[in-house]
Design a protein around this motif. Structure first.
Motif, short mmCIF file in Angstrom:
data_model
loop_
_atom_site.label_atom_id
_atom_site.label_comp_id
_atom_site.label_asym_id
_atom_site.label_seq_id
_atom_site.Cartn_x
_atom_site.Cartn_y
_atom_site.Cartn_z
N THR A 17 0.86 -1.18 0.00
CA THR A 17 0.00 0.00 0.00
C THR A 17 0.90 1.23 0.00
O THR A 17 1.76 1.36 0.87
N VAL A 18 0.73 2.07 -1.02
CA VAL A 18 1.49 3.34 -1.05
C VAL A 18 0.51 4.43 -0.65
O VAL A 18 -0.50 4.64 -1.33
N ARG A 19 0.78 5.09 0.47
CA ARG A 19 -0.14 6.15 0.91
C ARG A 19 0.64 7.44 1.16
O ARG A 19 1.85 7.46 1.04
N GLY A 20 -0.11 8.49 1.46
CA GLY A 20 0.54 9.79 1.65
C GLY A 20 0.92 10.43 0.32
O GLY A 20 1.77 11.31 0.27
N ILE A 21 0.30 9.97 -0.78
CA ILE A 21 0.63 10.51 -2.11
C ILE A 21 -0.04 11.88 -2.26
O ILE A 21 -1.27 11.98 -2.23
N GLY A 22 0.76 12.93 -2.39
CA GLY A 22 0.21 14.27 -2.52
C GLY A 22 -0.45 14.49 -3.87
O GLY A 22 -1.42 15.25 -4.01
N ASP A 50 -4.07 13.79 -2.82
CA ASP A 50 -4.30 12.99 -1.60
C ASP A 50 -4.73 11.57 -1.94
O ASP A 50 -5.84 11.14 -1.62
N ALA A 51 -3.84 10.84 -2.59
CA ALA A 51 -4.21 9.54 -3.15
C ALA A 51 -3.46 8.39 -2.48
O ALA A 51 -2.54 8.59 -1.69
N ALA A 52 -3.89 7.19 -2.84
CA ALA A 52 -3.18 5.98 -2.41
C ALA A 52 -3.22 4.98 -3.57
O ALA A 52 -4.04 5.09 -4.48
N VAL A 53 -2.28 4.03 -3.52
CA VAL A 53 -2.21 2.97 -4.53
C VAL A 53 -2.09 1.64 -3.80
O VAL A 53 -1.31 1.53 -2.85
N VAL A 54 -2.84 0.66 -4.23
CA VAL A 54 -2.72 -0.69 -3.68
C VAL A 54 -2.18 -1.61 -4.78
O VAL A 54 -2.74 -1.67 -5.88
N GLY A 65 -6.95 5.53 -5.82
CA GLY A 65 -8.06 6.42 -5.50
C GLY A 65 -7.72 7.36 -4.38
O GLY A 65 -6.56 7.42 -3.94
N PRO A 66 -8.74 8.11 -3.91
CA PRO A 66 -8.50 9.04 -2.81
C PRO A 66 -8.10 8.28 -1.55
O PRO A 66 -8.67 7.22 -1.25
N ALA A 67 -7.14 8.83 -0.81
CA ALA A 67 -6.66 8.15 0.39
C ALA A 67 -7.80 7.87 1.37
O ALA A 67 -7.80 6.85 2.06
#
Ligand SMILES: [Zn+2]
Length: 388
Positions: free
Chosen positions: A4-9, A21-25, A35-37
């Motif tokens: 999980t990659v989070r904290g994506i500005g 403000d996104a995340a990637v799984v 999608g949105p975090a």
């Protein structure tokens, strides 16, 4: 690998508009969700990378490199700085050094360059032969390319470029015949593509036509070094044969570009070459774009005319010198380059794509273009695994 990659500005997937403000799984190496975090699925993988507001883009796809070589071309470079024009002849210097090096030494040198590319966000790379120029030496380079693919996290596409230059002391007709005869062995040793340096003083349009037609018969995809030194009709040949890419194109005409667009030939821009050769040939990008040609970017990493493993540097030059927008340049360095290699699961972060990501050191991709001489990429992820 699950991640999980989070904290994506700011997230650029290349399939959807940029997302704040996104995340990637990533699951089992593939993009499972973006999608949105705030809407991160509750069952997202426990292995988490928090990128603290950074901009994340698809891993770069370097669509044109000559990564496997030995030796340097210092004398030629210094002579060029003193005003001597480039005529393609320096390739022979590299051929001599490369033939003299062992397979293990060549692999070690190429792996060092691959590590530099990875640290600059490249996750897929095309690598050409072309510094062997005998059947045995060329096939040996395909073995080295396979070793790079096996020992590095980079995804590799191998290209047979026996027609890089006519070797010294060889009759050109017999050499073209030898290149054609070597095609089945090249395909068997891992080449997926065939390329020809079709230009003034190198291979003619007729010779390139014969070599590439035979390559197609052996199941290889087609690429072409075209219109770099002079306009010879190579881009029109790429359109006629339906090549996946025509590369360089500094001397392409609007008519050539329209033919390429109609045939779906991707135009691979190599701005670091223009810089290294000090040729001031920056205008072709606009000609290609105006004709509707899909653009790709690549480093052309080689010891003579573009000693560069960095895709962000190619992106910077594409914007600052060729006049591409930031969006066009990032698209060319990811999605466009993937299309030039006919790969549909890299160069974007749509669902099911490979989990290959570059975490930039900035919160916006434009900052990476503006910041000269900085460190553009913080982290590189291949298949959901942190590799840098
Ligand atoms: Zn090249």
């Amino acid at each position: 690998m699950n991640l999980t990659v989070r904290g994506i500005g700011r997230l650029l997937t290349m399939t959807e508009p940029a997302l704040p403000d996104a995340a990637v799984v990533v699951r089992e190496g593939r993009v499972a969700w973006t999608g949105p975090a705030a809407k991160l699925p509750p069952d997202a993988p426990e292995q988490v990378l928090d990128v603290e507001g950074a901009c994340v883009v698809p891993g770069f796809v370097d669509a044109h490199t000559h990564l496997v070589f030995a030796g340097v071309r210092r004398d030629e470079f210094v002579a060029r700085l003193a005003g001597q024009p480039y005529d393609g002849g320096g390739i022979r210097t590299t051929v001599a050094a490369t033939r003299a090096a062992s397979v293990e030494d060549l692999a070690a040198l190429a792996l060092g360059r691959a590590a530099t590319a990875l640290s600059n966000g490249t996750t897929t790379m095309e690598i050409k032969t072309g510094y062997g120029l005998t059947p045995d030496d060329e096939l040996r380079l395909l073995d080295v390319i396979a070793m790079v693919g096996a020992r590095s996290p980079l995804r590799i596409e191998a290209t047979y470029l026996g027609a890089h230059v006519v070797p010294e002391g060889r009759d050109r007709e017999s050499y073209v015949a030898e290149v054609i005869e070597t095609l089945p062995a090249a395909a068997a040793r891992g080449a997926r593509w065939c390329d020809v340096f079709c230009d003034r003083g190198v291979f003619t349009v007729d010779e390139a036509h014969r070599i590439l037609s035979a390559a197609r018969d052996h199941g290889l995809g087609l690429r072409l070094h075209a219109e770099e030194i002079a306009r010879t009709g190579a881009a029109a040949l790429a359109a006629e044969l339906g090549c996946a890419s025509a590369d360089h194109l500094e001397h392409v005409s609007a008519e050539d570009a329209r033919a390429m667009a109609a045939a779906g030939v991707v135009g691979v821009l190599l701005p670091t070459v223009t810089l290294s050769l000090r040729s001031q040939a920056w205008g072709h990008a606009a000609i290609l774009r105006d004709a509707g040609v899909q653009l790709a970017l690549a480093t052309d990493c080689n010891p003579g005319t573009s000693w560069c493993e960095s895709m962000p540097y190619a992106v910077q030059l594409a914007c600052l010198a060729m006049g591409l927008s930031v969006d066009e340049a990032f698209r060319a360095a990811t999605l466009g380059a993937a299309h030039s290699l006919r790969l549909d699961d890299v160069g974007h972060l749509g669902q099911g794509a490979r989990g290959d990501l570059a975490v930039l050191t900035a919160e916006h991709e434009a900052d990476v273009v503006a910041h000269l001489g900085g460190r553009p990429v913080l982290r590189t992820i291949v298949g959901g695994e942190l590799v840098n």
